[in-house]
Every structure is written in C-alpha cells, then in structure tokens.
Motif scaffolding. Structure first.
Motif, mmCIF file in Angstrom:
data_model
loop_
_atom_site.group_PDB
_atom_site.id
_atom_site.type_symbol
_atom_site.label_atom_id
_atom_site.label_comp_id
_atom_site.label_asym_id
_atom_site.label_seq_id
_atom_site.Cartn_x
_atom_site.Cartn_y
_atom_site.Cartn_z
ATOM 1 N N UNK A 1 -6.390 -18.451 -8.071
ATOM 2 C CA UNK A 1 -5.246 -17.555 -7.892
ATOM 3 C C UNK A 1 -5.476 -16.701 -6.645
ATOM 4 N N UNK A 2 -4.536 -16.732 -5.679
ATOM 5 C CA UNK A 2 -4.719 -15.942 -4.454
ATOM 6 C C UNK A 2 -4.728 -14.441 -4.738
ATOM 7 N N UNK A 3 -5.769 -13.751 -4.261
ATOM 8 C CA UNK A 3 -5.953 -12.316 -4.490
ATOM 9 C C UNK A 3 -6.237 -11.656 -3.145
ATOM 10 N N UNK A 4 -5.511 -10.541 -2.853
ATOM 11 C CA UNK A 4 -5.782 -9.836 -1.590
ATOM 12 C C UNK A 4 -6.855 -8.765 -1.759
ATOM 13 N N UNK A 5 -7.012 -8.239 -2.985
ATOM 14 C CA UNK A 5 -8.056 -7.241 -3.259
ATOM 15 C C UNK A 5 -8.202 -7.097 -4.762
ATOM 16 N N UNK A 6 -9.391 -6.670 -5.170
ATOM 17 C CA UNK A 6 -9.640 -6.441 -6.586
ATOM 18 C C UNK A 6 -10.325 -5.105 -6.804
ATOM 19 N N UNK A 7 -10.321 -4.666 -8.059
ATOM 20 C CA UNK A 7 -11.020 -3.440 -8.428
ATOM 21 C C UNK A 7 -11.406 -3.511 -9.901
ATOM 22 N N UNK B 1 -12.056 -12.003 -2.087
ATOM 23 C CA UNK B 1 -11.334 -10.762 -1.780
ATOM 24 C C UNK B 1 -12.308 -9.588 -1.812
ATOM 25 N N UNK B 2 -11.980 -8.506 -1.092
ATOM 26 C CA UNK B 2 -12.794 -7.297 -1.197
ATOM 27 C C UNK B 2 -12.620 -6.663 -2.582
ATOM 28 N N UNK B 3 -13.682 -6.044 -3.075
ATOM 29 C CA UNK B 3 -13.674 -5.465 -4.416
ATOM 30 C C UNK B 3 -14.084 -4.011 -4.364
ATOM 31 N N UNK B 4 -13.310 -3.155 -5.044
ATOM 32 C CA UNK B 4 -13.691 -1.760 -5.246
ATOM 33 C C UNK B 4 -14.301 -1.654 -6.637
ATOM 34 N N UNK B 5 -15.520 -1.141 -6.707
ATOM 35 C CA UNK B 5 -16.198 -0.958 -7.987
ATOM 36 C C UNK B 5 -16.238 0.538 -8.270
ATOM 37 N N UNK B 6 -15.427 0.959 -9.242
ATOM 38 C CA UNK B 6 -15.371 2.363 -9.637
ATOM 39 C C UNK B 6 -16.349 2.554 -10.786
ATOM 40 N N UNK B 7 -17.249 3.529 -10.630
ATOM 41 C CA UNK B 7 -18.275 3.760 -11.638
ATOM 42 C C UNK B 7 -18.382 5.245 -11.936
ATOM 43 N N UNK B 8 -18.167 5.597 -13.197
ATOM 44 C CA UNK B 8 -18.341 6.980 -13.606
ATOM 45 C C UNK B 8 -19.816 7.346 -13.638
ATOM 46 N N UNK B 9 -20.156 8.503 -13.109
ATOM 47 C CA UNK B 9 -21.567 8.907 -13.076
ATOM 48 C C UNK B 9 -22.150 9.107 -14.478
#
Length: 198
Positions: A72-78, A123-131
């Motif tokens: 599946x074509x993806x431009x960005x993920x998170x 695709x580029x990936x943003x990894x959000x992580x709570x401290x």
C-alpha cells in the motif's frame, strides 16, 4: 467490545495474550485494511494517492505492519507509544509467557526493529514516545528510530505515560493537554510530508 464491555477482550488476554489477542488483532486489522481504505475512498472526496498511516499502542503494530509487509503506497507514517516489538508487549503481562515454536515465529514476525530496513524503504516514520511509557516500549522506540535513520524522527513527550486519555478511555471526553501535544506533533509531521508527497 461486546455489549459495551471489554470482558471478551480480557478473556482473550487471559487465555493466551499473544496467540489469542495480540497477534490476531494485528493480523486481522492488517488484512482488513485494504478493504477499509477502499471504503473510505468511496465515501470521501480523496484520491487514490499515497496515504499517511498512524497507530497508537497495539495499533502501532498495525501501522508498522502496513509499512513493512504490504504494498500500500504510504507517504509518511507515525506511531504513538507503539507496539514496536511484540515480545516487549507480551512481557507486560503477568507471568512468564510459555513460548513454543509457533508463538516464537509469531512474536519474531512482529519485531519491527528487525524490519527497519523494509520500513525505511517505504516512508519516513515519526515515533512518538511518552517519557513515562513502559520502559521496554520506550527503549524499543529509541532502537527503531536509530535503526531507521533519517528522515525518520523521535518525538519524546515529557510526562506522557502509555495512555492518551484517562483510563479506561472508552467514553468521549475532552482532550487532555498531553494528548493535544501529541496531536500537534503528528499534525506538523503529516503536513510536512503531505506537502512533499505532492
């Protein structure tokens, strides 16, 4: 949810956290995704170009699997406090999990640090992580971002634990300030990459 209750989910988790709940959840959601995407495109005024994918907690494994294991074509993920290594998630349950050959194969197939090259090529990936997320999940977040390299990024949120809403989080409620901070980071990320996707 059955009749507004999570009892059925809890029963599956107690039966076998990995093979009755975690793995089937990720497998089924990934399998259903193409049809769900087609349905959304049929209902809303969107084109058939690349999409952004986002998943939180166990949904993070779904988003990562779409990136690593589908076309599946993806431009960005998170992902937000995502299930990046399923073995780390299994370890959050009480007791020692009784791995056998089948469950070892499954848990290894849901190790997305090991699939970082496949994800990075998509695709580029943003990894959000709570401290304040579970330490193992936070360690997995750092390891995934390191394995992905640029242009993927880590967004660390001070004071954020695993949930984005007050537990149990089933009923509608005003957005908490920390969730608003996560939302702002995600919006900035996807806007930046959507503009680049043309």
């Amino acid at each position: 949810m059955v009749d507004g209750s999570t009892d059925a989910i809890v029963e599956l988790m107690h039966k076998d956290a990995l093979m009755s709940f975690l793995h089937p959840f990720v497998r089924q959601a990934t399998e259903e995704f193409p049809a769900a995407l087609a349905s959304i495109r049929a209902q809303l005024p969107v084109n058939d170009g690349p999409i952004g994918v986002l998943g939180g907690s166990l949904g993070g494994a779904v988003a990562l699997r779409i990136l690593a294991d589908t076309e599946i074509p993806v431009f960005a993920g998170a992902v937000v406090n995502g299930a990046i290594r399923m073995r780390s998630v299994v370890d959050l349950f009480p007791g020692d999990y009784p791995y056998d050959a089948a469950s070892e194969k499954v848990v290894d197939s849901l190790d997305f640090v090991a699939k970082a090259d496949a994800i990075a090529s998509r695709a580029p990936l943003l990894v959000v992580s709570g401290e304040l997320d579970h330490p193992a999940l936070r360690a997995d977040a750092f390891q995934l971002v390191e394995a992905l390299g640029e242009p993927s990024e880590l967004l660390s949120i001070p004071e954020l634990a695993h949930p984005l809403a007050d537990e149990p989080g089933i009923e509608p409620a005003p957005q908490l300030p920390l969730a608003r901070e996560v939302d702002a980071g995600l919006t900035t990320w996807f806007r930046r990459h959507l503009a680049g996707a043309g």
